[in-house]
Design a protein around this motif. Structure first.
Motif, PDB file in Angstrom:
ATOM      1  N   CYS A 430       0.831  -1.202   0.000  1.00 29.95           N
ATOM      2  CA  CYS A 430       0.000   0.000   0.000  1.00 29.95           C
ATOM      3  C   CYS A 430       0.870   1.257   0.000  1.00 29.95           C
ATOM      4  N   ILE A 431       1.939   1.232   0.776  1.00 34.13           N
ATOM      5  CA  ILE A 431       2.867   2.371   0.817  1.00 34.13           C
ATOM      6  C   ILE A 431       3.508   2.586  -0.556  1.00 34.13           C
ATOM      7  N   ILE A 432       3.975   1.506  -1.165  1.00 34.42           N
ATOM      8  CA  ILE A 432       4.594   1.615  -2.485  1.00 34.42           C
ATOM      9  C   ILE A 432       3.592   2.122  -3.516  1.00 34.42           C
ATOM     10  N   ASP A 433       2.339   1.659  -3.430  1.00 32.13           N
ATOM     11  CA  ASP A 433       1.289   2.154  -4.330  1.00 32.13           C
ATOM     12  C   ASP A 433       1.103   3.659  -4.177  1.00 32.13           C
ATOM     13  N   THR A 434       1.191   4.134  -2.926  1.00 37.15           N
ATOM     14  CA  THR A 434       1.038   5.567  -2.663  1.00 37.15           C
ATOM     15  C   THR A 434       2.130   6.364  -3.349  1.00 37.15           C
ATOM     16  N   VAL A 435       3.367   5.880  -3.273  1.00 41.67           N
ATOM     17  CA  VAL A 435       4.468   6.562  -3.954  1.00 41.67           C
ATOM     18  C   VAL A 435       4.288   6.468  -5.465  1.00 41.67           C
ATOM     19  N   GLU A 436       3.863   5.307  -5.933  1.00 44.68           N
ATOM     20  CA  GLU A 436       3.684   5.074  -7.370  1.00 44.68           C
ATOM     21  C   GLU A 436       2.710   6.075  -7.994  1.00 44.68           C
ATOM     22  N   LYS A 437       1.685   6.472  -7.253  1.00 48.67           N
ATOM     23  CA  LYS A 437       0.717   7.439  -7.775  1.00 48.67           C
ATOM     24  C   LYS A 437       1.380   8.768  -8.131  1.00 48.67           C
ATOM     25  N   HIS A 438       2.393   9.130  -7.364  1.00 49.70           N
ATOM     26  CA  HIS A 438       3.081  10.404  -7.594  1.00 49.70           C
ATOM     27  C   HIS A 438       4.319  10.245  -8.473  1.00 49.70           C
ATOM     28  N   ALA A 439       4.894   9.048  -8.496  1.00 47.57           N
ATOM     29  CA  ALA A 439       6.132   8.796  -9.252  1.00 47.57           C
ATOM     30  C   ALA A 439       5.988   7.467  -9.995  1.00 47.57           C
ATOM     31  N   PRO A 440       5.272   7.453 -11.142  1.00 46.81           N
ATOM     32  CA  PRO A 440       5.086   6.207 -11.897  1.00 46.81           C
ATOM     33  C   PRO A 440       6.427   5.558 -12.248  1.00 46.81           C
ATOM     34  N   GLY A 441       6.499   4.245 -12.060  1.00 42.55           N
ATOM     35  CA  GLY A 441       7.742   3.519 -12.293  1.00 42.55           C
ATOM     36  C   GLY A 441       8.533   3.261 -11.031  1.00 42.55           C
ATOM     37  N   PHE A 442       8.084   3.823  -9.919  1.00 40.34           N
ATOM     38  CA  PHE A 442       8.796   3.640  -8.660  1.00 40.34           C
ATOM     39  C   PHE A 442       8.859   2.166  -8.282  1.00 40.34           C
ATOM     40  N   ARG A 443       7.735   1.468  -8.363  1.00 37.64           N
ATOM     41  CA  ARG A 443       7.703   0.062  -7.975  1.00 37.64           C
ATOM     42  C   ARG A 443       8.686  -0.758  -8.808  1.00 37.64           C
ATOM     43  N   ALA A 444       8.750  -0.487 -10.103  1.00 40.20           N
ATOM     44  CA  ALA A 444       9.636  -1.248 -10.993  1.00 40.20           C
ATOM     45  C   ALA A 444      11.106  -0.986 -10.692  1.00 40.20           C
ATOM     46  N   SER A 445      11.421   0.153 -10.068  1.00 42.90           N
ATOM     47  CA  SER A 445      12.821   0.500  -9.779  1.00 42.90           C
ATOM     48  C   SER A 445      13.330  -0.122  -8.486  1.00 42.90           C
TER      49      SER A 445
END
Length: 534
Positions: A430-445
């Motif tokens: 859920c935390i990573i999803d929150t960051v992903e909303k603002h910075a697409p590609g974060f999860r993949a990095s």
């Protein structure tokens, strides 16, 4: 028992190290016993993925007392802090952003994007905050007047109250506002822009399981602005080598002064004989004698788990049971193959070296708290990200980065009997999803990660309820009432027992102040230090 010591300190966190330094410097024979295999408590740096190192829990510097830095000569041993170019960066829901810091004029220019009026009143707000912050700085290295000590209480109270008496009526009103009001009520009286109020209001929920609407949350905001970095008041920075570098240096200085530090030595029990603390018993069975026992652990851990109930006054036992602890914190470290690309500001820049706040409004912060109370955690949590590898390339391989994710509004205890061990992974997603909303590609990095729920923080660092402050920073648990009124002067309710951790004045954060102050009380009790009023 093994050989006796003048002072035995439970816990090699930074306050325990600071206390040990001052006692050893005064000639006492000091030993520290630490449960973990490393010094530092929550201020440690560890490798969490191959080639990636980061501060595990505590993650940024401002509140460490300049006097402690100077007395321990930390800079001579490699202590170095790099200031943030700006304080904070807040992406907004409409695709814009706000930058806070970098000087008054720069911040005013940012505020004008949201409100010309807010930019105009900013200098007065800073002045009001600084006047009260200066009061806190003055009190931080003073032992609170301990209620119940007769004339000493009166004299100590009068001496420390003089600073408040010199404030103007307007400044005294500011003190009252900041100590009693909610962050929203206080900020609404100054600003009109929701983005501006969020920029300041975030500090009110740092380590605070509460809403910005909770009365008293304005004080938590204030607690986070009375520090300084490299002589600049209110500044924040990155410790080169991570927070563990600070405590490694402190441990070296302590050992140079003759302090013995025993790792992997968890305490099972404080030994009390004839109403006096006489030593400790380790989990392994070893008993260590000491003229005084000094606890650098939280009040809940000390009194509820390390002492027999019969060794405490009945009223004290009841009050410690009511002592509030649980900061609602979830802590992650992530190893990244590249810098996050924020939709509102995708290119590398100074915002990557600041505190990146994903909580655009006070309403967002309030919903996060209410959701956490109902469901255990918010599906839109409050996230602060720091990327220390942008200024310290020793933390990650070339071209890669490490990020600290400090996340708020995760219930210390999940409702319905649920267990954090079962839900930690889902909360981290859920935390990573929150960051992903603002910075697409974060999860993949992400190439590696660690996560610590409130339960994980308690298990790893002994922080009961995952409370990074060792107890709530509410008005009823501050100054002379931290942890309990009548024992706010670093002395426990049992003779020979002292406290030097964040559960005492002035509270949480990497300050060194509780360790410094407790040492002064111990030395005074031993006749090696006389209070000025005498």
């Amino acid at each position: 028992m093994t050989k006796a010591y003048d002072a035995l300190i439970i816990g090699a966190g930074h306050n325990g190290l600071v206390c040990a330094f001052y006692l050893a410097k005064a000639g006492l024979k000091v030993r520290i016993v630490e449960a973990r295999d490393v010094v530092g408590g929550a201020a440690v740096t560890e490798e969490f993925a191959p080639g990636f190192r980061n501060s595990v829990a505590s993650y940024t510097v401002s509140l460490l007392q300049p006097k402690v830095i100077a007395d321990m000569k930390l800079a001579d041993h490699g202590y170095r802090v790099i200031e943030r170019p700006i304080s904070n960066f807040l992406p907004q829901e409409d695709g814009g952003y706000l930058k806070l810091g970098g000087g008054l004029e720069r911040t005013q220019a940012e505020f004008r994007k949201f409100s010309a009026r807010d930019a105009e009143v900013l200098p007065q707000y800073y002045d009001a905050l600084e006047n009260v912050a200066e009061l806190l700085r003055d009190l931080a290295l003073r032992v609170p007047p301990n209620v119940g000590e007769g004339m000493r209480t009166l004299l100590d109270g009068a001496r420390q109250g003089r600073r408040f008496a010199t404030l103007s009526l307007e400044q005294q009103r500011d003190v009252l506002d900041l100590f009693t009001k909610s962050a929203r009520t206080m900020l609404d009286s100054w600003f009109e822009s929701e983005a501006v109020k969020a920029a300041f209001g975030f500090d009110a929920v740092v380590g605070n399981y509460a809403s910005p609407d909770t009365p008293g949350s304005a004080y938590v905001l204030l607690h986070h602005v009375f520090g300084e970095v490299n002589g600049k008041k209110g500044a924040w920075g990155h410790s080169v080598g991570g927070m563990g570098k600070i405590t490694e240096i402190m441990a070296k200085v302590c050992r140079d002064h003759g302090v013995e530090i025993s790792l992997e030595s968890p305490v099972a029990k404080v030994l009390v004989d004839g109403g006096k603390a006489v030593g400790v018993k380790l989990v392994g069975g070893e008993e260590i004698a000491a003229a005084r026992v000094i606890a650098n652990v939280g009040p809940k851990l000390l009194y509820e788990r390390m002492m027999d109930a019969g060794d405490l006054p009945a009223d004290y036992e009841r009050r410690i049971k009511g002592f509030k602890a649980g900061s609602g914190t979830f802590r992650m470290n992530v190893a990244l193959s590249e810098l996050p690309k924020f939709t509102c500001l995708p290119e590398p820049g100074e915002h990557h070296q600041s505190g990146i706040i994903l909580a655009p409004t006070l309403d967002y912060m309030d919903r996060a708290f209410l959701d956490a109370k109902r469901d255990g955690w918010s599906k839109e949590p409050i996230v602060e990200m720091l990327i220390p590898s942008t200024v310290d390339d020793s933390l990650a391989p070339e071209g890669c980065h490490v990020a600290s994710l400090f996340c708020q509004q995760f219930a210390p205890e999940l409702p319905g009997g649920r267990d954090w061990d079962d839900e930690e992974e889902a909360a981290a997603d859920c935390i990573i999803d929150t960051v992903e909303k603002h910075a697409p590609g974060f999860r993949a990095s992400i190439v590696g990660q660690t996560r610590l729920s409130p339960k994980g923080l308690e298990r790893k660092f002994g922080l009961v309820g995952g409370d990074i402050m060792h107890g709530n920073m509410s008005l009823d648990q501050l100054w002379s009432a931290r942890p309990v009124l009548g024992n706010g002067g670093y002395r426990g309710p049992v003779k020979g027992l002292y406290m030097c951790g964040a559960g005492t004045h002035p509270g949480g954060g990497v300050t060194g102040a509780p360790g410094h102050n407790a040492a002064q009380v111990i030395l005074r009790d031993r006749g090696l230090f006389a209070p000025r009023w005498r």
